[in-house]
Every structure is written in C-alpha cells, then in structure tokens.
Design a protein around this motif. Sequence first.
Motif, PDB file in Angstrom:
ATOM      1  N   UNK A 402      35.823   9.201  38.324  1.00 15.97           N
ATOM      2  CA  UNK A 402      34.624   9.564  39.066  1.00 15.97           C
ATOM      3  C   UNK A 402      34.271   8.455  40.036  1.00 15.97           C
ATOM      4  N   UNK A 403      33.478   8.804  41.065  1.00 19.02           N
ATOM      5  CA  UNK A 403      33.071   7.815  42.068  1.00 19.02           C
ATOM      6  C   UNK A 403      31.595   8.049  42.406  1.00 19.02           C
ATOM      7  N   UNK A 404      30.705   7.278  41.781  1.00 16.79           N
ATOM      8  CA  UNK A 404      29.271   7.468  42.014  1.00 16.79           C
ATOM      9  C   UNK A 404      28.883   7.280  43.480  1.00 16.79           C
ATOM     10  N   UNK A 405      27.923   8.079  43.928  1.00 16.63           N
ATOM     11  CA  UNK A 405      27.472   8.060  45.318  1.00 16.63           C
ATOM     12  C   UNK A 405      25.999   7.711  45.444  1.00 16.63           C
ATOM     13  N   UNK A 406      25.158   8.340  44.636  1.00 18.91           N
ATOM     14  CA  UNK A 406      23.720   8.190  44.823  1.00 18.91           C
ATOM     15  C   UNK A 406      23.025   8.180  43.473  1.00 18.91           C
ATOM     16  N   UNK A 407      21.807   7.648  43.469  1.00 17.94           N
ATOM     17  CA  UNK A 407      20.974   7.595  42.266  1.00 17.94           C
ATOM     18  C   UNK A 407      19.600   8.149  42.621  1.00 17.94           C
ATOM     19  N   UNK A 408      19.076   9.037  41.792  1.00 17.41           N
ATOM     20  CA  UNK A 408      17.749   9.617  42.014  1.00 17.41           C
ATOM     21  C   UNK A 408      17.036   9.717  40.674  1.00 17.41           C
ATOM     22  N   UNK A 409      15.709   9.763  40.735  1.00 15.58           N
ATOM     23  CA  UNK A 409      14.903   9.776  39.514  1.00 15.58           C
ATOM     24  C   UNK A 409      14.235  11.119  39.320  1.00 15.58           C
ATOM     25  N   UNK A 411      11.361  13.542  37.205  1.00 15.73           N
ATOM     26  CA  UNK A 411       9.950  13.329  36.864  1.00 15.73           C
ATOM     27  C   UNK A 411       9.770  12.719  35.481  1.00 15.73           C
ATOM     28  N   UNK A 412      10.717  12.961  34.575  1.00 19.46           N
ATOM     29  CA  UNK A 412      10.578  12.416  33.217  1.00 19.46           C
ATOM     30  C   UNK A 412      11.026  10.963  33.118  1.00 19.46           C
ATOM     31  N   UNK A 413      11.497  10.382  34.229  1.00 17.99           N
ATOM     32  CA  UNK A 413      11.940   8.996  34.234  1.00 17.99           C
ATOM     33  C   UNK A 413      13.411   8.797  33.991  1.00 17.99           C
ATOM     34  N   UNK A 414      14.161   9.866  33.765  1.00 17.85           N
ATOM     35  CA  UNK A 414      15.612   9.734  33.658  1.00 17.85           C
ATOM     36  C   UNK A 414      16.214   9.611  35.052  1.00 17.85           C
ATOM     37  N   UNK A 415      17.465   9.164  35.111  1.00 16.14           N
ATOM     38  CA  UNK A 415      18.148   8.973  36.383  1.00 16.14           C
ATOM     39  C   UNK A 415      19.287   9.968  36.537  1.00 16.14           C
ATOM     40  N   UNK A 416      19.451  10.464  37.753  1.00 18.59           N
ATOM     41  CA  UNK A 416      20.604  11.269  38.111  1.00 18.59           C
ATOM     42  C   UNK A 416      21.568  10.427  38.928  1.00 18.59           C
ATOM     43  N   UNK A 417      22.853  10.626  38.700  1.00 17.98           N
ATOM     44  CA  UNK A 417      23.906   9.936  39.450  1.00 17.98           C
ATOM     45  C   UNK A 417      24.858  10.995  39.985  1.00 17.98           C
ATOM     46  N   UNK A 418      25.033  11.034  41.298  1.00 18.42           N
ATOM     47  CA  UNK A 418      25.954  12.008  41.894  1.00 18.42           C
ATOM     48  C   UNK A 418      27.349  11.403  42.008  1.00 18.42           C
ATOM     49  N   UNK A 419      28.351  12.276  42.031  1.00 22.07           N
ATOM     50  CA  UNK A 419      29.754  11.858  42.033  1.00 22.07           C
ATOM     51  C   UNK A 419      30.524  12.860  42.882  1.00 22.07           C
ATOM     52  N   UNK A 425      26.997  15.871  38.834  1.00 26.52           N
ATOM     53  CA  UNK A 425      25.815  15.022  38.724  1.00 26.52           C
ATOM     54  C   UNK A 425      25.627  14.703  37.248  1.00 26.52           C
ATOM     55  N   UNK A 426      25.409  13.431  36.947  1.00 27.35           N
ATOM     56  CA  UNK A 426      25.179  12.981  35.581  1.00 27.35           C
ATOM     57  C   UNK A 426      23.701  12.634  35.399  1.00 27.35           C
ATOM     58  N   UNK A 427      23.256  12.663  34.158  1.00 21.49           N
ATOM     59  CA  UNK A 427      21.882  12.257  33.854  1.00 21.49           C
ATOM     60  C   UNK A 427      21.914  11.142  32.817  1.00 21.49           C
TER      61      UNK A 427
END
Length: 434
Positions: A402-409, A411-419, A425-427
């Motif tokens: 995988x190759x991560x691209x972006x990080x977003x938050x 509302x519950x405070x968890x993070x998303x990571x796109x690939x 998308x991972x959480x």
Amino acid sequence: MTGSRKSGAALLFATLLAAAMPGPQGEARAQPAPPPGGDAVQKLQEFRGTGASRDMETVPQTGRRADQIRRNLERIRLPEGFRIGLYALVPDARHMAVGPSSGVVFVGTRKNRIWAVTDRDRDRVADEVKVFAPSVTFAIPNGLCFSPDGILYTVEQNRVLAFPAAEFFYEGPDVAAATVVPQGQLIPAAEESFNHTARVCRIGPDNKLHIALGQPFNVPPPAKRALYDQWGIGGIIRMDRDGQNREVFARGIRNSVGIAFRPGTSELWFTDNQVDGMGDDTPPGEINRATKAGLNFGFPWYGGGTVRTAEYAKDTVPADVVPPVVEMAPHAADLGMTFYTGRMFPELYRGAIFDAQHGSWNRSQAVGARVMVTFLNADGSVKESKPFAEGWLDEETNEYSGRPVDVAQLADGSLLVSDDAAGAIYRISYGDRN
C-alpha cells in the motif's frame, strides 16, 4: 468580497449571477470554451438536469480484494492501544474531504472520478462507495476541501469547481455546482503537464480558498521563473471563495501535495516533495510553516533543506528564504497532512500533525509508505517527528502492499488514511471504541 462573509447560498447565487449577467453594453459576457463535459457543468449551475443515468457506478465492498487488504493490515505497526481496519475499497483513492454535516467522505483521484463514501449505520465501516457527479467530466480531481458552511471545492489540473450541499445532492447524478476558476485559467494552458498536477486545497481562517500549484519540472529552467512567479506555479495561491482577488500566498515550493492550517492560528503548514536524481539520501523532504503571506521557501535554489541544486548552484539565494521546520526522510514523498483535533486519541496527540508518506520510487532501497506524526510545542515549534503507522513496505523485497496518500479526521476522532495503490481507505482508532 465585502467585509462580511458570504454564506454558502449567497456565494453560489452570486457566482451564478455574475456568469449570467450581461456585460457593460448589455451583451452576454464572453465565456471560455468549455472542456469536455463543460455543458453538463453549465446545466448544473442553472439547476437543470443533465439526463445522466440514475444507475450510478458503485464499488463492491466485499470479496477477495477486501479480504487480502485486511490480511495486509495485520502487518501494520502502531503504538500500543491503536488499531487499524479497512474502512472502504475506493479505486485510486487520493485526497479526502469529510462532510461537516453528514460525515460522508468525498475522495479525489488522479484520474477522472470523485467518489462518495458513506457509513450509513455508523459502525465505522463504509456501507457504500459510489461515483460523485457522474455527469461532470473531471480531469485529475485530486484536491478536495470543504468550507465551514458545507461547500465542497474540487481542484483539478486546471479548473476549480464548487458543489454547494454536496453532502445532500450526492445521492443522485445531478448536483448543484458553480465554476470558481474556469477550465484553462488556474494555470496557463501551455503549462499543463502530466507531472506534479495533483492539486490540494484548504479554506483558511481568512475565509479564502488556498491552492497548492506544483510546478512540472524536476528543477525548472530559469526562463520559466518570471511566468511561474506571476501565476504562483511552484507555490501556493489564495483567492476569494468565488474566485476573485487571486494572489500568490507563498513561493519557492517545488510540489506541495498537503496543506493544512494550524488550529487557532492563521499559520499554513505544508509538505513539499524535493528534487529527484541527487542520490538515495539527499535532499530531505520537508514540512514547512507559513506564518504570513509573501514568504519564499527556497526552491529552486535549494533542492530540499539546505541542499543546493546543481542548476542554481552559482546563483545567489534570496536573503529572505524560510527553511523547513522538519526535514523528512529523503524521497519518502510526504503528501497529505492534517492537524489532530479529536478526543479519541490520548492527549499527547492533540494538536499533532499526521502526514502520509507515499513512499519512494527512485531509491535503491525504498523508504516511506507510512503515516508520520509530528509533535509541536505550545508556540508551534517542532518537538519531534517519528513514524506512527508503518508496515506497507516490505523491506526485504522492496515491495509495497500500500502507499498512503492523505490523512483525514472523522467526527469521532478516528483517522482515515487513503491509499491509491491498494485502492482503499483505512481507519485508525484507539481504545475500545469502534
């Protein structure tokens, strides 16, 4: 714009009105030739249907690929108490924008799709991934960002569109739309390139739209300097949210694919990818801090950090160049970034920067493919930067899972990571919460 901020509805209607009003002599204003699919944008601006099929493209969320990605995630190393899971299968997933009202995640690509990702039952796994605004022909719609009042801005290779109430119109093929920067006017058409055209955007505390414009060269020739300086190519520009009053906010940037405002301040922080072909271990990547408009961050005199480029080695470096606040691993390709403002993670992480390292393509031993965390002091100075989530790179075989691209938050405070390599998308969550 006036001193008072325009509401989302006022912005939309002001934009539409300006496009439709007659010119000074009562004649219709000349409009640039529309790109392919531009007629659809015109219809959407006028709240007319495009005739697009309501049978919208969706992405299956189960099967062999989903199962294999979950197995791959078992190898990801995180600090104690954190866990990672598959949030959604999203082809070519790049930069993300989380809807402020609904939590729908809009995902850009370097191709011709924008995806809408919905978690309807709030179990923190997406239920549906479908194409957004299928009647619009996009060209590298990598950069997405929301305004506080719910307008989705999309930055393409050479156009900027706005979609008011995108979180609510996305269920159907036709959406409310407005043209912020017409096709061919974000940069000169002659400067369009296949290289470094994945734009990113943010709405700042000044209520202006900020856009990073990568320049297309490894190191640009001197003959391009004046033109690029004028347009903000190899820099960051800002404009009113209706596209007016464009100006160059920052210069001396090679190719930033991640920008974010530090909460509670007007500081714009950004990653920057540095010069290739100078060796495995030089120059470093960068995280930079713009405390005001008009700063110069040193490219092309510096290829990264304080490493001089061969092409500009004999030139005098401008006296006002601002150095990076963090030097990252050479060629690790730091892309999207966000400041953590949630409450799920331990207090240590509040206010920290999370950024995605896409991974190198030009080192004899690959590096990157991880999420980094950078901790700050109260005054905004950097305390420490280190890996947070890693394991997408097999160091024995040099292969990426995988190759991560972006990080977003969320509302519950968890993070998303796109690939974009895995198309996922991972959480990342903490503790016993979902």
